[in-house]
Design an enzyme around this catalytic site. Sequence first.
Site, PDB file in Angstrom:
ATOM      1  N   TYR A 138     -14.738  24.709-165.592  1.00 45.98           N
ATOM      2  CA  TYR A 138     -16.184  24.740-165.344  1.00 45.98           C
ATOM      3  C   TYR A 138     -16.883  23.957-166.444  1.00 45.98           C
ATOM      4  O   TYR A 138     -16.842  24.333-167.618  1.00 45.98           O
ATOM      5  CB  TYR A 138     -16.654  26.190-165.300  1.00 45.98           C
ATOM      6  CG  TYR A 138     -18.121  26.430-165.045  1.00 45.98           C
ATOM      7  CD1 TYR A 138     -18.982  25.431-164.570  1.00 45.98           C
ATOM      8  CD2 TYR A 138     -18.667  27.693-165.281  1.00 45.98           C
ATOM      9  CE1 TYR A 138     -20.313  25.682-164.340  1.00 45.98           C
ATOM     10  CE2 TYR A 138     -19.999  27.956-165.047  1.00 45.98           C
ATOM     11  CZ  TYR A 138     -20.818  26.957-164.582  1.00 45.98           C
ATOM     12  OH  TYR A 138     -22.153  27.211-164.344  1.00 45.98           O
ATOM     13  N   LYS A 166     -15.397  22.656-161.505  1.00 46.72           N
ATOM     14  CA  LYS A 166     -16.792  22.897-161.105  1.00 46.72           C
ATOM     15  C   LYS A 166     -17.636  22.039-162.025  1.00 46.72           C
ATOM     16  O   LYS A 166     -17.743  22.311-163.217  1.00 46.72           O
ATOM     17  CB  LYS A 166     -17.151  24.373-161.240  1.00 46.72           C
ATOM     18  CG  LYS A 166     -18.621  24.663-160.933  1.00 46.72           C
ATOM     19  CD  LYS A 166     -18.976  26.125-161.197  1.00 46.72           C
ATOM     20  CE  LYS A 166     -20.452  26.383-160.954  1.00 46.72           C
ATOM     21  NZ  LYS A 166     -20.844  27.796-161.256  1.00 46.72           N
TER      22      LYS A 166
END
Length: 297
Positions: A138, A166
């Site tokens: 992320y 992400k």
Amino acid sequence: MIAPARMFGCGTALVTPFGKDGEIDEPALRALIEWQIEEGVHFLVPCGSTGEAATMTLAEHRRVVEITVEVARGRVPVMAGAGANDTKRAIALSKEMRAAGATHLLHVSPMYNKPPQRGIIEHFKAVADATELPVVVYNVPGRTGSNIEAITTLALAKLPHIIAIKEASGNLEQITAILKDRPSHFAVLSGDDNLTLPVMTAGGDGIISVISNATPHLVARMCELARDKDLEGARAIHERLEPWMRAAFIESNPLPVKAALAMMGKIHNVLRLPLVPMLEMHAHAVREALVRAGAFE
């Protein structure tokens, strides 16, 4: 051997409902999870930033993931937040999430420490070596204070168990560079709702979404249409959701989305300090955006 399918679709970054006493509202959480699955989301992401994991005890964190796994009953993957700025703690939390039944792990880049790129690689290598679960990296520089550069992401994509990123840098040039040279198994998921369609048009695989807490069917359907190259249909949904995409970030996430879900009667509008409820002056914009999206139908 057939290669595993690349991760795809809309994953909802679940809010954590709290009762008026400030404790986890388990009935509301169960109902929210079931509704998300019925509405067609492709995977669930408990205990991330939107889920206020930073204010949870380890026992609460584990309980939220256990409930998500229990309600999901294998119908969709459960990608549990397990990030920390202490690599040893991130590994320990990964093991807890695996024991709780998570199918995937979401690991934010270490916040506050601001490690160099080689430190980011060593952090994720240590995490990946310590778990058997698929790991999603992320990148959210606005919260962590450091960016994962494209060349670093591509190096991480070669490590065992690291299957996706992400990407919430908001930098389309960086995201495009990742898409250009990624391995075939490695998914690129938008971390910004307003960039879902641009990222998927460029070859990305979906979104870990905040707004899908309140509009799960529309975000999931937009991803499906974009995957199927129905850009006219996907664009129509994007335009319908665009006011909600703006309103959902009128204050810090998850203030507006929790206010929205409270308006819809799904949760109490309760957050944990230092977060506080959204200012009342923004309520009209949020409600109007939800009406346009059809959230009250």
